[in-house]
Design a protein around this motif. Structure first.
Motif, PDB file in Angstrom:
ATOM      1  N   GLY A 349      33.912  29.316  35.669  1.00 60.65           N
ATOM      2  CA  GLY A 349      34.169  31.035  35.692  1.00 60.65           C
ATOM      3  C   GLY A 349      34.450  31.258  37.097  1.00 60.65           C
ATOM      4  N   MET A 350      33.787  30.669  38.062  1.00 60.33           N
ATOM      5  CA  MET A 350      33.966  31.230  39.614  1.00 60.33           C
ATOM      6  C   MET A 350      35.373  30.606  39.755  1.00 60.33           C
ATOM      7  SD  MET A 350      32.263  29.216  42.991  1.00 60.33           S
ATOM      8  CE  MET A 350      30.871  30.101  42.651  1.00 60.33           C
ATOM      9  N   TRP A 352      38.143  30.479  37.823  1.00 63.40           N
ATOM     10  CA  TRP A 352      39.212  31.207  37.361  1.00 63.40           C
ATOM     11  C   TRP A 352      39.196  32.756  38.287  1.00 63.40           C
ATOM     12  CZ3 TRP A 352      43.156  29.500  35.491  1.00 63.40           C
ATOM     13  CH2 TRP A 352      43.098  28.345  34.430  1.00 63.40           C
ATOM     14  N   ARG A 353      37.975  33.158  38.559  1.00 63.52           N
ATOM     15  CA  ARG A 353      37.703  34.517  39.157  1.00 63.52           C
ATOM     16  C   ARG A 353      38.198  34.614  40.520  1.00 63.52           C
ATOM     17  NH1 ARG A 353      36.865  39.463  36.913  1.00 63.52           N
ATOM     18  NH2 ARG A 353      35.381  39.286  35.326  1.00 63.52           N
ATOM     19  N   LEU A 354      37.993  33.526  41.439  1.00 63.81           N
ATOM     20  CA  LEU A 354      38.256  33.293  42.799  1.00 63.81           C
ATOM     21  C   LEU A 354      39.720  32.822  42.955  1.00 63.81           C
ATOM     22  CD1 LEU A 354      35.273  33.842  42.886  1.00 63.81           C
ATOM     23  CD2 LEU A 354      35.327  32.612  44.864  1.00 63.81           C
ATOM     24  N   THR A 357      42.654  35.368  44.052  1.00 62.22           N
ATOM     25  CA  THR A 357      42.729  35.789  45.618  1.00 62.22           C
ATOM     26  C   THR A 357      43.021  34.943  46.500  1.00 62.22           C
ATOM     27  OG1 THR A 357      40.504  36.947  44.814  1.00 62.22           O
ATOM     28  CG2 THR A 357      40.821  36.937  47.283  1.00 62.22           C
ATOM     29  N   CYS A 390      39.553  40.897  46.271  1.00 66.07           N
ATOM     30  CA  CYS A 390      38.323  40.217  46.177  1.00 66.07           C
ATOM     31  C   CYS A 390      37.409  41.149  45.319  1.00 66.07           C
ATOM     32  CB  CYS A 390      37.563  40.098  47.295  1.00 66.07           C
ATOM     33  SG  CYS A 390      37.103  41.609  48.435  1.00 66.07           S
ATOM     34  N   GLN A 393      36.396  40.236  41.673  1.00 62.43           N
ATOM     35  CA  GLN A 393      35.993  38.522  41.246  1.00 62.43           C
ATOM     36  C   GLN A 393      34.795  38.968  40.573  1.00 62.43           C
ATOM     37  OE1 GLN A 393      37.555  36.990  45.547  1.00 62.43           O
ATOM     38  NE2 GLN A 393      35.530  36.978  44.880  1.00 62.43           N
ATOM     39  N   GLY A 394      34.421  40.015  39.846  1.00 65.70           N
ATOM     40  CA  GLY A 394      33.320  40.144  39.035  1.00 65.70           C
ATOM     41  C   GLY A 394      32.047  39.915  39.583  1.00 65.70           C
ATOM     42  N   LYS A 395      31.458  39.081  38.900  1.00 64.73           N
ATOM     43  CA  LYS A 395      29.970  38.882  39.698  1.00 64.73           C
ATOM     44  C   LYS A 395      30.021  37.820  40.873  1.00 64.73           C
ATOM     45  CE  LYS A 395      29.057  34.554  36.762  1.00 64.73           C
ATOM     46  NZ  LYS A 395      28.114  33.910  35.947  1.00 64.73           N
ATOM     47  N   TYR A 396      31.325  37.426  41.324  1.00 64.40           N
ATOM     48  CA  TYR A 396      31.502  36.588  42.412  1.00 64.40           C
ATOM     49  C   TYR A 396      31.913  37.487  43.826  1.00 64.40           C
ATOM     50  CZ  TYR A 396      31.123  32.757  39.010  1.00 64.40           C
ATOM     51  OH  TYR A 396      30.717  31.993  38.016  1.00 64.40           O
ATOM     52  N   ARG A 397      31.958  38.949  43.253  1.00 68.96           N
ATOM     53  CA  ARG A 397      32.680  39.836  44.305  1.00 68.96           C
ATOM     54  C   ARG A 397      31.709  39.784  45.611  1.00 68.96           C
ATOM     55  NH1 ARG A 397      32.934  44.233  41.427  1.00 68.96           N
ATOM     56  NH2 ARG A 397      31.217  44.764  42.016  1.00 68.96           N
TER      57      ARG A 397
END
Length: 646
Positions: A349-350, A352-354, A357, A390, A393-397
């Motif tokens: 998940g990290m 794909w989310r990051l 960016t 950024c 990035q969901g919970k990784y924002r």
């Protein structure tokens, strides 16, 4: 006044000056401020203020026991704290006063050079001494000594009796003009590179780290490591390679990523010296991979009077060959020692989310550079895109606190690196003005044998020696000014000559007795420096051939305008890298006996001699020897030599 109060009193102006200077450079990038002696004087004034306040802040952190942001470890208590604090205050005061005088008299100094008045000379000396003091604080005694010796040579070179080193007798005003008082030489020599090229790219790199790029690329390394033997090295090779290609600094990258990658490799069966060596060699990749190339790409572009992006793209294939060579060595080592694949939990998940960016912001930077826009514009838009994306990035924002820390770290990095480029300006100026570099080249051509390979091997040794313990840009400038004229005299094209000496200046960070990257990695691995250096050299043997390869096969530096002629050159390099790795670590299908490893080493040597145009029969010998060893190993893979024999 408490230490916390003093820290705040130094931190706030550091951030204010950093913010103001960033806005100022941004306006200049868009053409609102004209490049002039006043403009670059403003830049140098901002940098000496930032590094002066930073010196005081670091001493307060030492007193308060605040961990170093780069290492995460508590700063050691060094002796002579109070003298060092006084020294920092004096350096800040002297540099501020001197550069303020130079800034407000920049036009006068530029138009009257070298006929300076007594007051001008006094402030010129204050500027010189204070910048050297700041250099000593932030970059240590070795670099400061090299620059100081160069300046002293400018003044007293006429007293040397040796005809190679003697110089004309220059007046003090003439020398001070070239040291920097004339506002377009010396300290200004590379200040233009710092202000116009690297400033926003360095801040962009810090922003990427702040939004989580380090964690993301380490997860990418894990994903790769789950598919290959010895996969625990994947995060080091891929993660450190990507991060260092953005940061451009080997030692700081070793510390940044090695805290996570080295313990992981040790847990999965890598010997501690090997774990440290992998991190050191992977982090060194960033200094020869686009886009930053340890800041040297900008200096090479200046020397060659070519666009920065053309120089950076030329380094693409050699940089990839470096990473492939390190990867081959790690793979052979892992197979010999039967190291397992990586089984650590993967946070997909990290990734794909990051990933958007990083990819989109870096894509914008690359697109602008390929369009021949200035590096400052490209870096500035990269920052805007990274900060804009950024938030999705969901919970990784990243939190605002983390972004604030990234900006502060960016200011720190750009201030320290800009000070480095400012400080080494007189070094290059002295070698050019006195023509020392040209005379050295003539002497080397006269006394060394008339064989291009032997001459290149001599240049390699000199580059490794001259680069020991020095930051990459400094090492490169010294060896380039000393050796490139000589290499061009023996027929090496200018681009290949500059990159040849640059590569070996970089490799000096892996070569004993100094090997600063290895030293940092050995500390993280809790291993012997000499053992770690030995393992680093075994890995690096797969990469030492690359500079020779692009000298004898210039098509390796023709990216992106490649032709089919590059395929044989790539095949030759890859075959030699594989042969070297097999000889060093002793595995192909099974663990090899000593004589088999020796034969593979001879095959690698034959390949190197064939690649350097010493005779086609060397290439044929490599193929015959390597094929014979592979066939024997495959045929006896079930009943190979005993562990004692291997």
């Amino acid at each position: 006044m408490t230490w916390k109060t003093l820290r705040r009193a130094s931190d706030i102006p550091f951030l204010i000056v950093g913010t103001s200077l960033t806005a100022y450079i941004g306006f200049a990038a868009f053409g609102f401020i004209r490049n002039s002696s006043e403009h670059y004087s403003n830049f140098i004034l901002g940098i000496v203020l930032m590094t002066g306040f930073l010196a005081i802040r670091n001493l307060c952190d030492e007193r308060l026991g605040i961990p170093d942001p780069e290492t995460g470890r508590q700063r050691p208590r060094k002796p002579l704290f109070w003298p060092r604090l006084v020294f920092a205050f004096v350096a800040l005061a002297m540099s501020s006063v001197a550069m303020t005088y130079v800034r407000y008299n920049a036009v006068h100094l530029e138009t009257t050079q070298p006929f300076f008045g007594r007051t001008d000379m006094i402030f010129g000396w204050l500027m010189t001494i204070s910048i050297l003091m700041l250099t000593l604080i932030h970059w240590g005694w070795l670099l400061t000594s090299v620059v100081s010796i160069a300046i002293a040579y400018f003044f007293f070179g006429h007293m040397i009796q040796n005809p190679l080193f003697i110089t004309p007798k220059y007046s003090a005003e003439f020398i001070m003009n070239y040291i920097g008082l004339g506002t377009n030489q010396g300290f200004y020599y590379l200040a233009q590179v710092a202000a116009d090229s690297i400033y926003f790219l360095i801040i962009y790199a810090a922003i990427l780290l702040g939004v989580g790029m380090l964690d993301m690329v380490l997860e990418l390394g894990k994903a790769t490591g789950r598919k290959v033997p010895g996969g625990a090295a994947g995060p080091a090779l891929i993660g450190s390679g990507i991060v260092s290609s953005i940061m451009g600094q080997a030692v700081s990258n070793v510390v940044l990523t090695g805290r996570l990658t080295v313990p992981m490799m040790v847990r999965y069966g890598y010997r501690r010296p090997m774990a440290g060596a992998i991190e050191a060699t992977a982090s060194t990749a960033g200094q020869i991979m686009p886009p930053i190339l340890g800041l040297a790409a900008f200096i090479i572009a200046g020397f060659l009077n070519r666009p920065y992006i053309d120089v950076a793209l030329s380094a693409m294939l050699p940089g990839l060959l470096y990473l492939v060579g390190v990867g081959i060595a790690i793979f052979v080592y892992a197979k010999r020692n039967e190291l397992p694949r990586l089984t650590a939990k993967l946070d997909a998940g990290m990734i794909w989310r990051l990933l958007p960016t990083f990819v989109l912001s870096f894509g914008v930077v690359l697109w602008l550079l390929l369009g021949y826009r200035s590096p400052a514009i490209a870096g500035l838009w990269g920052i805007v895109v990274a900060l804009g994306l950024c938030v999705f990035q969901g919970k990784y924002r990243p939190s605002l606190r983390k972004l604030y820390g990234a900006v502060s770290e960016g200011f720190l990095l750009v201030a320290i690196l800009s000070l480095l480029l400012i400080a080494i300006g007189p070094l290059g100026q002295v070698m050019l003005t006195t023509n020392l570099s040209g005379r050295l080249g003539s002497v080397l051509v006269e006394y060394l044998p008339d064989n291009q390979l032997l001459l290149l091997l001599g240049a390699m040794v000199v580059s490794l020696i001259l680069g020991m313990g020095l930051p990459t840009p400094v090492a490169y400038i010294i060896v380039a000014l000393a050796l490139v004229p000589f290499m061009q005299q023996i027929g090496v094209p200018a681009l290949q000559a500059h990159f040849f000496v640059f590569y070996f200046a970089v490799f000096s960070t892996l070569s004993p007795p100094v090997a600063v990257s290895v030293l940092a990695a050995a500390k993280l691995a809790n291993s012997s420096f000499l053992q770690t250096a030995g393992e680093s050299l075994k890995i690096a043997m797969t990469t030492f051939i690359i500079p020779f390869a692009f000298v004898y096969s210039p098509e390796l530096m023709a990216f992106p305008n490649l032709t089919w002629h590059v395929v044989p050159a790539l095949f030759q390099v890859l075959l030699i890298q594989w042969s070297v790795s097999v000889a060093a670590y002793g595995h192909v299908f099974r663990n090899l006996a000593r004589w088999e490893r020796g034969a593979m080493g001879i095959a690698a040597l034959c390949g190197f001699l064939g690649m350097t145009d010493q005779g086609d029969w060397f290439l044929a010998s490599q193929l015959v020897l390597a094929t014979a060893i592979v066939v024997i190993a495959f045929a006896t893979r079930e009943s190979g030599p005993s562990e004692l024999q291997s």
